[in-house]
Design an enzyme around this catalytic site. Structure first.
Site, PDB file in Angstrom:
ATOM      1  N   GLU A 157    -130.979  44.068 -39.302  1.00 45.47           N
ATOM      2  CA  GLU A 157    -131.359  45.304 -40.051  1.00 45.47           C
ATOM      3  C   GLU A 157    -132.922  45.468 -39.781  1.00 45.47           C
ATOM      4  O   GLU A 157    -133.325  44.444 -39.150  1.00 45.47           O
ATOM      5  CB  GLU A 157    -130.826  44.626 -41.483  1.00 45.47           C
ATOM      6  CG  GLU A 157    -129.637  45.588 -41.848  1.00 45.47           C
ATOM      7  CD  GLU A 157    -129.730  47.050 -41.990  1.00 45.47           C
ATOM      8  OE1 GLU A 157    -131.003  47.627 -41.751  1.00 45.47           O
ATOM      9  OE2 GLU A 157    -129.080  47.809 -42.743  1.00 45.47           O
ATOM     10  N   ARG A 172    -130.088  41.299 -54.864  1.00 45.52           N
ATOM     11  CA  ARG A 172    -131.248  41.126 -53.773  1.00 45.52           C
ATOM     12  C   ARG A 172    -131.867  42.272 -53.280  1.00 45.52           C
ATOM     13  O   ARG A 172    -131.441  43.254 -53.157  1.00 45.52           O
ATOM     14  CB  ARG A 172    -130.651  40.254 -52.631  1.00 45.52           C
ATOM     15  CG  ARG A 172    -129.707  41.151 -51.664  1.00 45.52           C
ATOM     16  CD  ARG A 172    -129.592  40.467 -50.453  1.00 45.52           C
ATOM     17  NE  ARG A 172    -128.379  40.989 -49.526  1.00 45.52           N
ATOM     18  CZ  ARG A 172    -128.616  41.978 -48.901  1.00 45.52           C
ATOM     19  NH1 ARG A 172    -129.815  42.340 -48.637  1.00 45.52           N
ATOM     20  NH2 ARG A 172    -127.539  42.447 -47.908  1.00 45.52           N
ATOM     21  N   ASN A 215    -132.805  44.873 -50.200  1.00 42.31           N
ATOM     22  CA  ASN A 215    -132.234  45.306 -49.002  1.00 42.31           C
ATOM     23  C   ASN A 215    -132.862  45.946 -48.024  1.00 42.31           C
ATOM     24  O   ASN A 215    -132.909  45.481 -46.837  1.00 42.31           O
ATOM     25  CB  ASN A 215    -130.904  45.807 -49.633  1.00 42.31           C
ATOM     26  CG  ASN A 215    -129.925  46.192 -48.482  1.00 42.31           C
ATOM     27  OD1 ASN A 215    -129.732  45.473 -47.871  1.00 42.31           O
ATOM     28  ND2 ASN A 215    -129.173  47.262 -48.315  1.00 42.31           N
ATOM     29  N   GLU A 265    -121.833  43.193 -53.440  1.00 45.06           N
ATOM     30  CA  GLU A 265    -121.448  44.462 -53.235  1.00 45.06           C
ATOM     31  C   GLU A 265    -119.994  45.108 -54.055  1.00 45.06           C
ATOM     32  O   GLU A 265    -119.344  45.844 -53.493  1.00 45.06           O
ATOM     33  CB  GLU A 265    -121.032  44.749 -51.617  1.00 45.06           C
ATOM     34  CG  GLU A 265    -122.162  44.108 -50.542  1.00 45.06           C
ATOM     35  CD  GLU A 265    -121.883  44.045 -49.100  1.00 45.06           C
ATOM     36  OE1 GLU A 265    -120.722  44.864 -48.770  1.00 45.06           O
ATOM     37  OE2 GLU A 265    -122.436  43.398 -48.366  1.00 45.06           O
ATOM     38  N   ASP A 323    -125.913  53.421 -43.464  1.00 46.22           N
ATOM     39  CA  ASP A 323    -126.528  52.216 -43.540  1.00 46.22           C
ATOM     40  C   ASP A 323    -128.026  52.654 -43.480  1.00 46.22           C
ATOM     41  O   ASP A 323    -128.517  53.593 -44.353  1.00 46.22           O
ATOM     42  CB  ASP A 323    -126.093  51.276 -42.760  1.00 46.22           C
ATOM     43  CG  ASP A 323    -126.406  49.768 -42.855  1.00 46.22           C
ATOM     44  OD1 ASP A 323    -127.309  49.767 -43.442  1.00 46.22           O
ATOM     45  OD2 ASP A 323    -125.510  49.245 -42.527  1.00 46.22           O
TER      46      ASP A 323
END
Length: 295
Positions: A21, A104, A106, A125, A202
Protein backbone atom coordinates in the site's frame (compact mmCIF):
# COMPACT_ATOMS: atom_id res chain seq x y z
CA UNK A 1 14.10 -2.04 -16.97
CA UNK A 2 11.90 -3.56 -19.65
CA UNK A 3 10.15 -0.95 -21.79
CA UNK A 4 6.73 -0.19 -20.39
CA UNK A 5 3.61 0.14 -22.53
CA UNK A 6 0.59 2.41 -22.42
CA UNK A 7 -1.94 1.10 -19.86
CA UNK A 8 -0.45 -2.41 -20.15
CA UNK A 9 0.67 -3.43 -16.62
CA UNK A 10 4.00 -5.20 -16.24
CA UNK A 11 5.36 -6.62 -12.99
CA UNK A 12 8.48 -4.58 -12.17
CA UNK A 13 9.09 -5.81 -8.61
CA UNK A 14 8.04 -9.37 -7.85
CA UNK A 15 7.88 -8.78 -4.08
CA UNK A 16 4.60 -10.64 -3.40
CA UNK A 17 3.75 -8.55 -0.35
CA UNK A 18 0.83 -9.53 1.84
CA UNK A 19 -0.69 -6.05 1.67
CA UNK A 20 1.37 -3.54 -0.32
CA UNK A 21 0.00 0.00 0.00
CA UNK A 22 0.85 3.69 0.10
CA UNK A 23 3.21 4.03 -2.90
CA UNK A 24 5.24 7.27 -2.84
CA UNK A 25 7.65 8.43 -5.55
CA UNK A 26 10.87 10.19 -4.50
CA UNK A 27 11.98 12.53 -7.29
CA UNK A 28 15.43 13.06 -5.72
CA UNK A 29 16.15 9.36 -5.28
CA UNK A 30 14.22 8.23 -8.37
CA UNK A 31 12.85 5.56 -6.07
CA UNK A 32 9.50 4.11 -5.08
CA UNK A 33 8.65 3.77 -1.40
CA UNK A 34 5.69 1.65 -0.26
CA UNK A 35 4.55 -0.26 2.81
CA UNK A 36 3.37 -3.77 3.55
CA UNK A 37 0.75 -3.15 6.22
CA UNK A 38 0.34 -6.72 7.46
CA UNK A 39 4.04 -7.59 7.48
CA UNK A 40 4.92 -4.21 9.09
CA UNK A 41 7.53 -3.35 6.46
CA UNK A 42 8.72 -0.30 4.54
CA UNK A 43 10.09 -1.03 1.07
CA UNK A 44 12.23 1.09 -1.24
CA UNK A 45 12.69 0.15 -4.90
CA UNK A 46 14.83 1.87 -7.54
CA UNK A 47 13.40 0.89 -10.95
CA UNK A 48 16.47 1.93 -12.96
CA UNK A 49 18.87 -0.33 -11.03
CA UNK A 50 16.62 -2.83 -9.30
CA UNK A 51 18.08 -1.81 -5.92
CA UNK A 52 15.83 -2.84 -3.01
CA UNK A 53 15.79 -1.94 0.67
CA UNK A 54 13.49 -3.07 3.48
CA UNK A 55 12.93 -1.72 7.00
CA UNK A 56 10.81 -3.18 9.80
CA UNK A 57 8.22 -0.92 11.44
CA UNK A 58 7.24 -1.33 15.11
CA UNK A 59 3.60 -2.05 14.19
CA UNK A 60 1.17 -2.07 11.27
CA UNK A 61 2.00 0.87 9.01
CA UNK A 62 -0.66 2.40 6.75
CA UNK A 63 1.19 5.26 5.06
CA UNK A 64 4.58 6.91 4.65
CA UNK A 65 4.68 10.58 3.60
CA UNK A 66 7.82 12.66 2.96
CA UNK A 67 8.76 15.66 5.07
CA UNK A 68 11.43 18.28 4.54
CA UNK A 69 14.94 17.01 5.19
CA UNK A 70 14.64 13.52 3.70
CA UNK A 71 12.65 11.86 6.46
CA UNK A 72 9.04 10.67 6.57
CA UNK A 73 5.93 10.88 8.72
CA UNK A 74 4.38 7.43 9.05
CA UNK A 75 0.90 6.39 10.11
CA UNK A 76 1.10 3.36 12.38
CA UNK A 77 -1.59 1.56 14.34
CA UNK A 78 -1.46 3.96 17.30
CA UNK A 79 -0.64 7.27 15.61
CA UNK A 80 1.98 9.35 13.81
CA UNK A 81 5.65 8.37 13.90
CA UNK A 82 8.74 9.92 12.36
CA UNK A 83 10.83 7.59 10.21
CA UNK A 84 14.43 8.16 9.09
CA UNK A 85 15.53 5.74 6.33
CA UNK A 86 19.20 6.52 7.04
CA UNK A 87 19.00 5.06 10.53
CA UNK A 88 15.93 2.86 9.98
CA UNK A 89 14.52 4.20 13.24
CA UNK A 90 10.89 5.06 14.03
CA UNK A 91 10.09 7.67 16.70
CA UNK A 92 6.57 8.06 18.07
CA UNK A 93 5.28 11.62 17.73
CA UNK A 94 1.49 11.85 18.23
CA UNK A 95 -0.95 9.26 19.53
CA UNK A 96 -4.27 9.27 17.63
CA UNK A 97 -7.61 7.90 18.91
CA UNK A 98 -6.52 6.32 22.19
CA UNK A 99 -10.26 6.01 22.87
CA UNK A 100 -10.51 3.52 19.96
CA UNK A 101 -7.87 0.82 20.64
CA UNK A 102 -9.36 -1.32 17.86
CA UNK A 103 -8.64 1.32 15.22
CA UNK A 104 -5.50 2.01 13.21
CA UNK A 105 -4.29 4.67 10.80
CA UNK A 106 -4.75 3.56 7.20
CA UNK A 107 -4.00 5.99 4.35
CA UNK A 108 -2.89 9.58 3.86
CA UNK A 109 -1.72 12.33 1.51
CA UNK A 110 -0.11 15.76 1.49
CA UNK A 111 -2.08 18.58 -0.13
CA UNK A 112 -0.87 21.60 -2.10
CA UNK A 113 -0.51 23.67 1.08
CA UNK A 114 1.70 21.08 2.76
CA UNK A 115 -1.03 19.75 5.06
CA UNK A 116 -1.46 16.04 5.70
CA UNK A 117 -4.87 14.39 5.47
CA UNK A 118 -5.28 10.85 6.78
CA UNK A 119 -7.97 8.42 7.81
CA UNK A 120 -8.43 5.81 10.48
CA UNK A 121 -10.33 2.53 10.31
CA UNK A 122 -11.55 -0.38 12.40
CA UNK A 123 -8.75 -2.93 12.23
CA UNK A 124 -11.40 -5.67 12.17
CA UNK A 125 -13.13 -3.93 9.26
CA UNK A 126 -16.60 -4.27 10.80
CA UNK A 127 -17.40 -1.13 12.84
CA UNK A 128 -17.80 2.46 11.53
CA UNK A 129 -15.34 3.90 14.05
CA UNK A 130 -12.95 5.49 11.55
CA UNK A 131 -12.49 9.21 10.97
CA UNK A 132 -10.71 11.76 8.77
CA UNK A 133 -8.02 14.03 10.21
CA UNK A 134 -5.88 16.97 9.12
CA UNK A 135 -2.30 17.55 10.31
CA UNK A 136 -0.56 20.92 10.53
CA UNK A 137 2.71 22.03 12.07
CA UNK A 138 1.82 23.71 15.34
CA UNK A 139 3.89 25.84 17.71
CA UNK A 140 4.51 22.90 20.03
CA UNK A 141 4.52 20.04 17.53
CA UNK A 142 1.96 18.42 15.29
CA UNK A 143 -1.58 19.78 15.34
CA UNK A 144 -4.05 16.99 14.53
CA UNK A 145 -7.67 18.03 13.87
CA UNK A 146 -10.70 15.75 13.53
CA UNK A 147 -12.94 16.49 10.50
CA UNK A 148 -15.33 13.63 9.69
CA UNK A 149 -16.37 10.25 11.11
CA UNK A 150 -18.40 7.10 10.47
CA UNK A 151 -15.92 5.23 8.25
CA UNK A 152 -15.43 1.48 8.54
CA UNK A 153 -12.38 1.46 6.23
CA UNK A 154 -11.32 4.96 5.21
CA UNK A 155 -9.13 5.05 2.12
CA UNK A 156 -7.50 7.64 -0.06
CA UNK A 157 -7.55 10.43 0.73
CA UNK A 158 -6.43 12.66 -2.11
CA UNK A 159 -6.81 16.33 -3.04
CA UNK A 160 -7.54 17.97 -6.41
CA UNK A 161 -4.65 19.84 -8.11
CA UNK A 162 -6.21 23.18 -7.12
CA UNK A 163 -6.43 22.02 -3.51
CA UNK A 164 -10.13 22.85 -3.23
CA UNK A 165 -11.60 19.32 -3.27
CA UNK A 166 -10.79 16.42 -0.93
CA UNK A 167 -11.73 12.88 -2.00
CA UNK A 168 -12.12 10.07 0.54
CA UNK A 169 -13.26 6.44 0.21
CA UNK A 170 -15.28 4.31 2.55
CA UNK A 171 -14.27 1.04 0.97
CA UNK A 172 -16.96 -1.36 2.32
CA UNK A 173 -19.64 1.12 1.22
CA UNK A 174 -18.15 1.07 -2.32
CA UNK A 175 -18.22 4.86 -2.34
CA UNK A 176 -15.85 7.73 -3.00
CA UNK A 177 -16.90 10.98 -1.32
CA UNK A 178 -15.91 14.55 -2.14
CA UNK A 179 -15.66 17.58 0.14
CA UNK A 180 -14.98 21.23 -0.55
CA UNK A 181 -11.82 22.50 1.19
CA UNK A 182 -11.39 26.18 2.06
CA UNK A 183 -8.09 28.03 2.51
CA UNK A 184 -8.09 27.30 6.23
CA UNK A 185 -8.44 23.56 5.61
CA UNK A 186 -12.04 23.25 6.73
CA UNK A 187 -14.35 20.74 4.99
CA UNK A 188 -17.90 21.31 3.75
CA UNK A 189 -20.44 20.13 1.17
CA UNK A 190 -19.92 16.38 1.55
CA UNK A 191 -21.35 14.46 -1.42
CA UNK A 192 -21.02 11.09 -3.15
CA UNK A 193 -18.52 11.43 -5.99
CA UNK A 194 -18.64 7.85 -7.32
CA UNK A 195 -20.22 4.51 -6.42
CA UNK A 196 -18.70 1.21 -7.49
CA UNK A 197 -20.85 -1.78 -8.44
CA UNK A 198 -17.97 -4.29 -8.64
CA UNK A 199 -15.09 -4.43 -6.18
CA UNK A 200 -14.20 -1.85 -3.54
CA UNK A 201 -12.44 1.50 -3.96
CA UNK A 202 -9.06 1.44 -2.25
CA UNK A 203 -6.30 4.04 -2.39
CA UNK A 204 -7.00 7.06 -4.61
CA UNK A 205 -4.82 9.77 -6.15
CA UNK A 206 -5.32 12.64 -8.60
CA UNK A 207 -3.29 13.44 -11.70
CA UNK A 208 -2.36 16.86 -13.10
CA UNK A 209 -5.72 17.18 -14.88
CA UNK A 210 -7.68 16.35 -11.74
CA UNK A 211 -8.66 12.83 -12.81
CA UNK A 212 -9.17 10.57 -9.78
CA UNK A 213 -7.40 7.19 -10.00
CA UNK A 214 -8.64 4.40 -7.72
CA UNK A 215 -7.27 0.97 -7.05
CA UNK A 216 -10.07 -1.59 -6.85
CA UNK A 217 -9.86 -4.26 -4.16
CA UNK A 218 -11.39 -7.47 -5.48
CA UNK A 219 -11.92 -5.88 -8.88
CA UNK A 220 -8.67 -6.53 -10.75
CA UNK A 221 -8.48 -3.04 -12.23
CA UNK A 222 -7.69 0.62 -11.83
CA UNK A 223 -10.60 3.02 -12.25
CA UNK A 224 -10.38 6.66 -13.36
CA UNK A 225 -12.95 9.42 -12.92
CA UNK A 226 -12.98 12.89 -14.39
CA UNK A 227 -13.55 15.73 -11.89
CA UNK A 228 -17.24 15.78 -12.90
CA UNK A 229 -17.56 12.09 -11.96
CA UNK A 230 -17.49 10.70 -15.51
CA UNK A 231 -15.83 7.29 -15.50
CA UNK A 232 -13.09 6.62 -18.05
CA UNK A 233 -12.12 3.24 -19.50
CA UNK A 234 -10.87 0.92 -16.71
CA UNK A 235 -7.29 -0.34 -16.82
CA UNK A 236 -7.27 -4.12 -16.34
CA UNK A 237 -4.75 -5.61 -13.93
CA UNK A 238 -3.49 -9.22 -13.82
CA UNK A 239 -4.27 -9.58 -10.08
CA UNK A 240 -7.48 -9.16 -8.10
CA UNK A 241 -6.53 -6.92 -5.18
CA UNK A 242 -5.32 -3.58 -6.52
CA UNK A 243 -4.58 -1.17 -3.68
CA UNK A 244 -3.21 2.15 -4.97
CA UNK A 245 -1.23 3.92 -7.71
CA UNK A 246 1.37 6.67 -7.78
CA UNK A 247 3.08 8.54 -10.61
CA UNK A 248 6.84 8.33 -11.12
CA UNK A 249 9.62 8.60 -13.64
CA UNK A 250 11.22 11.81 -14.90
CA UNK A 251 7.98 12.99 -16.55
CA UNK A 252 5.61 11.55 -13.90
CA UNK A 253 3.89 9.50 -16.61
CA UNK A 254 4.89 6.10 -15.25
CA UNK A 255 2.12 4.63 -13.10
CA UNK A 256 3.29 2.32 -10.30
CA UNK A 257 0.62 0.06 -8.82
CA UNK A 258 0.66 -1.70 -5.45
CA UNK A 259 -1.31 -4.93 -4.99
CA UNK A 260 -2.04 -7.50 -2.28
CA UNK A 261 -2.22 -11.22 -1.58
CA UNK A 262 -4.33 -10.76 1.56
CA UNK A 263 -7.72 -12.44 1.37
CA UNK A 264 -7.00 -14.50 -1.75
CA UNK A 265 -7.58 -18.26 -1.67
CA UNK A 266 -4.86 -20.74 -2.55
CA UNK A 267 -6.74 -21.45 -5.75
CA UNK A 268 -6.69 -17.78 -6.77
CA UNK A 269 -3.04 -17.37 -5.77
CA UNK A 270 -2.15 -20.29 -8.01
CA UNK A 271 -3.54 -18.25 -10.93
CA UNK A 272 -2.23 -14.92 -9.66
CA UNK A 273 1.29 -15.83 -8.59
CA UNK A 274 2.47 -12.21 -8.67
CA UNK A 275 -0.30 -10.89 -6.45
CA UNK A 276 1.20 -8.50 -3.92
CA UNK A 277 3.85 -7.31 -6.37
CA UNK A 278 4.47 -3.90 -7.94
CA UNK A 279 3.26 -3.31 -11.49
CA UNK A 280 3.86 -0.39 -13.82
CA UNK A 281 2.65 1.08 -17.11
CA UNK A 282 2.82 4.40 -18.93
CA UNK A 283 0.03 6.93 -19.34
CA UNK A 284 -0.60 10.14 -21.32
CA UNK A 285 -1.26 12.61 -18.50
CA UNK A 286 1.38 13.31 -15.87
CA UNK A 287 0.69 12.87 -12.20
CA UNK A 288 1.32 15.49 -9.55
CA UNK A 289 4.75 15.73 -7.89
CA UNK A 290 4.84 14.16 -4.44
CA UNK A 291 4.34 16.99 -1.98
CA UNK A 292 6.19 17.23 1.35
CA UNK A 293 4.84 17.97 4.78
CA UNK A 294 6.55 20.99 6.31
CA UNK A 295 7.66 19.83 9.76
Amino acid sequence: MTTLKHHDPLCVYDVRATLAEGPTWSVEEKALYFVDIVEEKVHRFVPSTGERSVWTAPDRIGFLLPVEGGTFLAGLRDGLHRFDPKSGQFESDTVVEPEHPGNRLNDGCVDSKGRIWFGTMDNGETHPTGSIYRVLRGKDGLEVTHHDEGYTVSNGPTVSPCGKVLYVCDSPEQRIYAFDVDDAGELSNERVFATLTEGYPDGIVTDSEGTVWSGVWGGGKVLRFRPDGTQLEPIAMPVSNVTKVTFGGDDLKTVYVTTARKGLSEEVLAREEQAGSIFAFTTDVAGLPQRRFAL
